[in-house]
Design a protein around this motif. Structure first.
Motif, PDB file in Angstrom:
ATOM      1  N   ALA A 235       3.408  -1.165   2.008  1.00 47.03           N
ATOM      2  CA  ALA A 235       3.899  -2.493   2.360  1.00 47.03           C
ATOM      3  C   ALA A 235       4.754  -3.082   1.247  1.00 47.03           C
ATOM      4  CB  ALA A 235       2.731  -3.417   2.676  1.00 47.03           C
ATOM      5  N   ALA A 236       5.378  -2.216   0.453  1.00 46.35           N
ATOM      6  CA  ALA A 236       6.233  -2.732  -0.618  1.00 46.35           C
ATOM      7  C   ALA A 236       7.347  -3.597  -0.019  1.00 46.35           C
ATOM      8  CB  ALA A 236       6.813  -1.588  -1.446  1.00 46.35           C
ATOM      9  N   CYS A 237       7.952  -3.110   1.074  1.00 47.89           N
ATOM     10  CA  CYS A 237       9.040  -3.867   1.704  1.00 47.89           C
ATOM     11  C   CYS A 237       8.545  -5.208   2.229  1.00 47.89           C
ATOM     12  CB  CYS A 237       9.688  -3.050   2.826  1.00 47.89           C
ATOM     13  SG  CYS A 237       8.547  -2.409   4.074  1.00 47.89           S
ATOM     14  N   CYS A 319      11.889   0.078  -1.911  1.00 48.55           N
ATOM     15  CA  CYS A 319      11.338   1.163  -1.095  1.00 48.55           C
ATOM     16  C   CYS A 319      11.237   2.444  -1.922  1.00 48.55           C
ATOM     17  CB  CYS A 319      12.198   1.416   0.138  1.00 48.55           C
ATOM     18  SG  CYS A 319      11.553   2.809   1.081  1.00 48.55           S
ATOM     19  N   PRO A 320      10.035   3.028  -1.995  1.00 47.38           N
ATOM     20  CA  PRO A 320       9.859   4.227  -2.806  1.00 47.38           C
ATOM     21  C   PRO A 320      10.665   5.422  -2.310  1.00 47.38           C
ATOM     22  CG  PRO A 320       7.721   3.341  -2.104  1.00 47.38           C
ATOM     23  CD  PRO A 320       8.777   2.577  -1.371  1.00 47.38           C
ATOM     24  N   VAL A 321      11.055   5.419  -1.041  1.00 42.31           N
ATOM     25  CA  VAL A 321      11.801   6.559  -0.512  1.00 42.31           C
ATOM     26  C   VAL A 321      13.214   6.164  -0.075  1.00 42.31           C
ATOM     27  CG1 VAL A 321       9.781   7.906   0.126  1.00 42.31           C
ATOM     28  CG2 VAL A 321      10.723   6.279   1.772  1.00 42.31           C
ATOM     29  N   ASN A 322      13.660   4.993  -0.568  1.00 42.94           N
ATOM     30  CA  ASN A 322      15.031   4.556  -0.323  1.00 42.94           C
ATOM     31  C   ASN A 322      15.361   4.410   1.172  1.00 42.94           C
ATOM     32  OD1 ASN A 322      18.371   5.820  -0.704  1.00 42.94           O
ATOM     33  ND2 ASN A 322      17.697   3.792  -1.275  1.00 42.94           N
ATOM     34  N   THR A 323      14.417   3.900   1.943  1.00 41.13           N
ATOM     35  CA  THR A 323      14.769   3.456   3.292  1.00 41.13           C
ATOM     36  C   THR A 323      15.594   2.190   3.099  1.00 41.13           C
ATOM     37  OG1 THR A 323      12.819   4.358   4.372  1.00 41.13           O
ATOM     38  CG2 THR A 323      13.874   2.494   5.455  1.00 41.13           C
ATOM     39  N   ASP A 324      16.781   2.178   3.668  1.00 39.14           N
ATOM     40  CA  ASP A 324      17.713   1.087   3.405  1.00 39.14           C
ATOM     41  C   ASP A 324      17.964   0.328   4.710  1.00 39.14           C
ATOM     42  OD1 ASP A 324      19.992  -0.487   2.934  1.00 39.14           O
ATOM     43  OD2 ASP A 324      20.636   0.847   1.323  1.00 39.14           O
ATOM     44  N   ILE A 325      17.503  -0.910   4.744  1.00 42.10           N
ATOM     45  CA  ILE A 325      17.594  -1.694   5.971  1.00 42.10           C
ATOM     46  C   ILE A 325      19.052  -1.850   6.418  1.00 42.10           C
ATOM     47  CG2 ILE A 325      17.693  -3.962   4.841  1.00 42.10           C
ATOM     48  CD1 ILE A 325      15.572  -3.335   7.930  1.00 42.10           C
TER      49      ILE A 325
ATOM     50  N   LYS B 201      -0.948  -6.898 -12.129  1.00 40.41           N
ATOM     51  CA  LYS B 201       0.387  -6.832 -11.530  1.00 40.41           C
ATOM     52  C   LYS B 201       0.328  -6.407 -10.063  1.00 40.41           C
ATOM     53  CE  LYS B 201       1.959  -4.185 -15.097  1.00 40.41           C
ATOM     54  NZ  LYS B 201       2.906  -3.311 -15.809  1.00 40.41           N
ATOM     55  N   CYS B 202      -0.779  -5.777  -9.681  1.00 36.83           N
ATOM     56  CA  CYS B 202      -0.881  -5.146  -8.363  1.00 36.83           C
ATOM     57  C   CYS B 202      -0.864  -6.175  -7.242  1.00 36.83           C
ATOM     58  CB  CYS B 202      -2.169  -4.324  -8.309  1.00 36.83           C
ATOM     59  SG  CYS B 202      -2.501  -3.598  -6.690  1.00 36.83           S
ATOM     60  N   ILE B 203      -0.080  -5.903  -6.187  1.00 32.85           N
ATOM     61  CA  ILE B 203      -0.058  -6.780  -5.013  1.00 32.85           C
ATOM     62  C   ILE B 203      -0.719  -6.116  -3.802  1.00 32.85           C
ATOM     63  CG2 ILE B 203       1.950  -8.145  -5.729  1.00 32.85           C
ATOM     64  CD1 ILE B 203       3.675  -6.346  -3.894  1.00 32.85           C
ATOM     65  N   ARG B 204      -1.351  -4.990  -4.021  1.00 34.82           N
ATOM     66  CA  ARG B 204      -2.094  -4.280  -2.977  1.00 34.82           C
ATOM     67  C   ARG B 204      -1.203  -3.868  -1.797  1.00 34.82           C
ATOM     68  NH1 ARG B 204      -7.719  -5.694  -3.695  1.00 34.82           N
ATOM     69  NH2 ARG B 204      -8.231  -4.668  -1.748  1.00 34.82           N
ATOM     70  N   CYS B 205      -0.002  -3.399  -2.117  1.00 35.14           N
ATOM     71  CA  CYS B 205       0.884  -2.893  -1.053  1.00 35.14           C
ATOM     72  C   CYS B 205       0.551  -1.446  -0.739  1.00 35.14           C
ATOM     73  CB  CYS B 205       2.345  -3.018  -1.461  1.00 35.14           C
ATOM     74  SG  CYS B 205       2.852  -1.897  -2.790  1.00 35.14           S
ATOM     75  N   TYR B 206      -0.238  -0.819  -1.624  1.00 33.26           N
ATOM     76  CA  TYR B 206      -0.696   0.561  -1.455  1.00 33.26           C
ATOM     77  C   TYR B 206       0.441   1.586  -1.463  1.00 33.26           C
ATOM     78  CZ  TYR B 206      -5.042  -1.819  -0.281  1.00 33.26           C
ATOM     79  OH  TYR B 206      -6.146  -2.627  -0.318  1.00 33.26           O
ATOM     80  N   ALA B 207       1.553   1.234  -2.117  1.00 33.12           N
ATOM     81  CA  ALA B 207       2.642   2.212  -2.243  1.00 33.12           C
ATOM     82  C   ALA B 207       2.162   3.431  -3.036  1.00 33.12           C
ATOM     83  CB  ALA B 207       3.863   1.582  -2.914  1.00 33.12           C
ATOM     84  N   CYS B 208       1.321   3.193  -4.054  1.00 31.97           N
ATOM     85  CA  CYS B 208       0.807   4.301  -4.879  1.00 31.97           C
ATOM     86  C   CYS B 208       0.018   5.274  -4.013  1.00 31.97           C
ATOM     87  CB  CYS B 208      -0.066   3.753  -6.010  1.00 31.97           C
ATOM     88  SG  CYS B 208      -1.343   2.569  -5.508  1.00 31.97           S
TER      89      CYS B 208
END
Lengths: 336, 312
Positions: A235-237, A319-325, B201-208
């Motif tokens: 959910a980084a995005c 985005c960790p995999v460079n998905t580009d909106i 720093k963690c926002i719990r997006c679970y990208a890791c």
């Protein structure tokens, strides 16, 4: 309201004045990231870029206690959570982020179900914007009805015209902050508006405006098989998105006392749609990606009258995999 | 690059595999992006260079029953070996295409080196990285901006690779466990302060978790709602529990590909914890993850003659 003028060297003095009656937040570089930080005299600002974290966090924190309770389910007593009432001025808000709040207002300040927690924070916060003279590499606000010098959602707009700022009070609250500044000349105004034109011209364009209609007929389109494939399902995005606003509500309780809490949540997680029965209507990454794109570019426009993306480019950067909106918008735009 | 494309083309044209997971040029300077190639004619988009930071093995278990090939650096190939050891992949269905890796660019490190200036254009030429932005230009050497995991990489050659494209270059430039030594010199309070600063720093997006090839549980313990093991608030203890348990779950399995650190949007870096566990497993059990796929996973074995009483 007429344009005002502020010499750049006098900015700390103005922020100092505001800080006598309010908490002032401004972008500063800290731990290699630019984010809003409490301003104090002598603080160094970083106005060269937008903040890494979106503005929504001030009004819709990642985790928020909604109320407290004691007792059991037959005999519960609820009590409100003490709210922070400190008046706040945010300086250096970019027009895209200000617009994101105008969009969130459509959700949280809908008169049918007004969200008091959000509303209280909105009411005690004044937003002072800074126009963008130079888009960053992932900016695309003009493709989603934004503008590098846009004023929607702002109380004041500053435009950097070189040695000084052209200052536009936009609301009564804004006027109260900058009303005493000297009036600017027509020349200053012309310079600011030329800078706005330049920034608009530099901004790349993507065909987002065709998406709301087009997507209505694309729920079953094969494009979703492709778009989602590299998505990792984090959910980084969504969490760095200034307009994503989904949350989960849970109870944090110890025997007879606890809090009801809301936490950010994201449609990119399978848990987001998991029913109590164990059934999950969105089991695949494809369905979840489709939901996110649909919500931003179709459901929100239909329900709330605007695309739920302000073109800040944060999702592109994180985005960790460079998905580009922007590529997604173009791809959908090209569908016949 | 041409050889990589030829290999991919031939594999697909010859019907050896259904899908090749590779890298293509990304949309931002110095970024690549995963690409899923199903037709021989699409092989032209494949690239490999120091921008190929993702561990593509993470995608493999999604394609059960398909015949797969994956472009893999040394660390990525080690992840494949662990998947095979843990019976998550059918060894007959996976072809590892080992690429010559000199280490990848650490984007955080590069950004720090450039004092956060925005990169709007870049070119790679062997070990040389040329970057530019608004009114500036700089030429750097790859070793100056290597990702920290690459600096301590001990396995540049891809283990188990059916195809090896060229020789992996560049030996490790730092002691593999220097980071752990540094940590161990700190007092417990100082160490805790370090880790707390990371958790905060963690926002719990679970990208890791999502980027990690070792994190493939059908249901992560943090997502379990009945019983609920860990809360979803920003309470520091909840965040700490997530990261600590995740690290423990990866003991003896983590290959230090750095996918977690690279994926994190907030700059959380818990490699010190993973490296400590990696060293403990090596010292106590003589085991290093990902070198081959035979044998049991180190923390799932039991010996009747174990020297420790507590385990009997």
């Amino acid at each position: 309201m007429a344009v005002k003028i502020l010499q750049k060297k006098d900015l700390p003095c103005l922020l100092g004045k505001w800080s006598q009656s309010a908490r002032v937040l401004a972008p500063a570089r800290q731990d290699e990231m630019t984010n809003l930080a409490p301003w104090e005299p002598g603080a160094e600002l970083d106005l060269g870029r937008n903040t890494w974290k979106p503005l929504k966090e001030l009004f819709f924190p990642r985790s928020e206690r909604m109320f407290a309770y004691t007792g059991d389910r037959m005999n519960a007593e609820l009590s409100p959570i003490d709210q922070d009432h400190e008046q706040t001025v945010v300086f250096g808000v970019r027009p895209c982020d200000a617009r994101s709040l105008a969009l969130l207002d459509r959700v949280f300040l809908d008169e049918r179900f007004t969200d008091d927690l959000y509303k209280a924070k909105r009411e005690r916060t004044v937003l002072v914007g800074l126009g963008c003279n130079k888009p960053l590499r992932s900016c695309f606000c003009t493709s989603v009805a934004g503008d590098p010098h846009g004023t929607e959602g702002l109380d004041v707009l500053f435009v950097d015209t070189g040695d000084e700022y052209a200052v536009y009070p936009l609301t009564g609250r804004g006027e109260a902050l900058v009303g005493e500044l000297p009036e600017g000349s027509g020349e200053v105004e012309a310079r600011a508006s030329a800078l706005a034109d330049l920034a608009r011209d530099m901004m790349p364009r993507y065909p987002a405006e065709v998406l709301p209609d087009k997507l209505t007929h694309m729920f079953e389109h094969e494009i979703w098989d492709r778009i989602h494939e590299k998505c990792l399902g984090c959910a980084a995005c969504a969490y760095l998105c200034p307009t994503c606003h989904c949350f989960d509500v849970t109870d944090e309780a110890k025997t007879t006392e606890g809090h009801r809490v809301r936490n950010w949540d994201s449609c990119m997680f399978p848990l987001f749609t998991l029913h109590t029965s164990g059934h999950n209507p969105r089991t695949s990454g494809k369905q979840r990606m489709r939901q996110r794109i649909m919500h931003k570019f179709n459901y929100f426009p239909v329900n709330s009258g605007a695309i739920a993306c302000v073109g800040c480019g944060r999702c592109v950067e994180v985005c960790p995999v460079n998905t580009d909106i922007r590529e997604v918008i173009s791809e959908i735009g090209e569908v016949k | 690059m041409e050889e990589l494309r030829r290999v991919i083309r031939e594999m697909l044209a010859g019907g050896k595999v259904d899908l090749v997971i590779a890298y293509a040029k990304g949309s931002l300077p110095l970024r690549s992006t995963p690409v899923f190639i199903r037709n021989a004619e699409d092989a032209e988009c494949a690239v490999f260079d120091a921008t190929c930071e993702n561990n593509l093995s993470t995608y493999l278990p999604r394609y059960a029953g398909k015949r797969l090939a994956v472009v893999a650096k040394g660390c990525d190939a080690r992840s494949v070996q662990e998947y095979l050891r843990e019976r998550q992949l059918d060894p007959g269905n996976v072809v590892v295409i080992g690429v010559p890796c000199q280490g990848v660019i650490g984007r955080d490190r590069l950004s720090r080196r450039l004092s956060g200036k925005e990169i709007t254009g870049a070119e790679m030429d062997g070990d040389t990285v040329r970057v530019r932005g608004d009114g500036w230009e700089e030429t750097l050497q790859l070793f100056e901006v290597l990702h920290p995991s690459c600096e301590t990489c001990e396995v540049k050659e891809a283990p188990g690779a059916a195809i090896k494209l060229g020789e992996a270059a560049a030996a490790q430039v730092a002691e593999p466990f220097a980071l752990v030594d540094d940590m161990e010199r700190l007092t417990p309070d100082e160490r805790w302060a370090y880790f707390t600063a990371q958790f905060e720093k963690c926002i719990r997006c679970y990208a890791c978790r999502q980027a990690c090839p070792g994190c493939y549980c059908k249901e992560c313990f943090v997502d379990r709602s009945a019983p609920r093991w860990v809360g979803g608030t920003d309470d520091p203890s909840d965040t700490a529990i997530f990261h600590i348990i995740r690290a423990l779950h990866l003991a003896g399995r983590c290959v230090d590909c750095g996918a977690c650190v690279k994926a994190c949007p907030m700059g959380v870096d818990l490699r010190a914890l993973n490296k400590k566990l990696e060293r403990d497993v090596r010292e106590l059990f003589g085991f290093t993850a990902g070198l081959e796929h035979e044998g049991k996973q180190v923390l799932s074995t039991f010996r009747a003659d174990d020297p420790n009483d507590f385990i009997k």
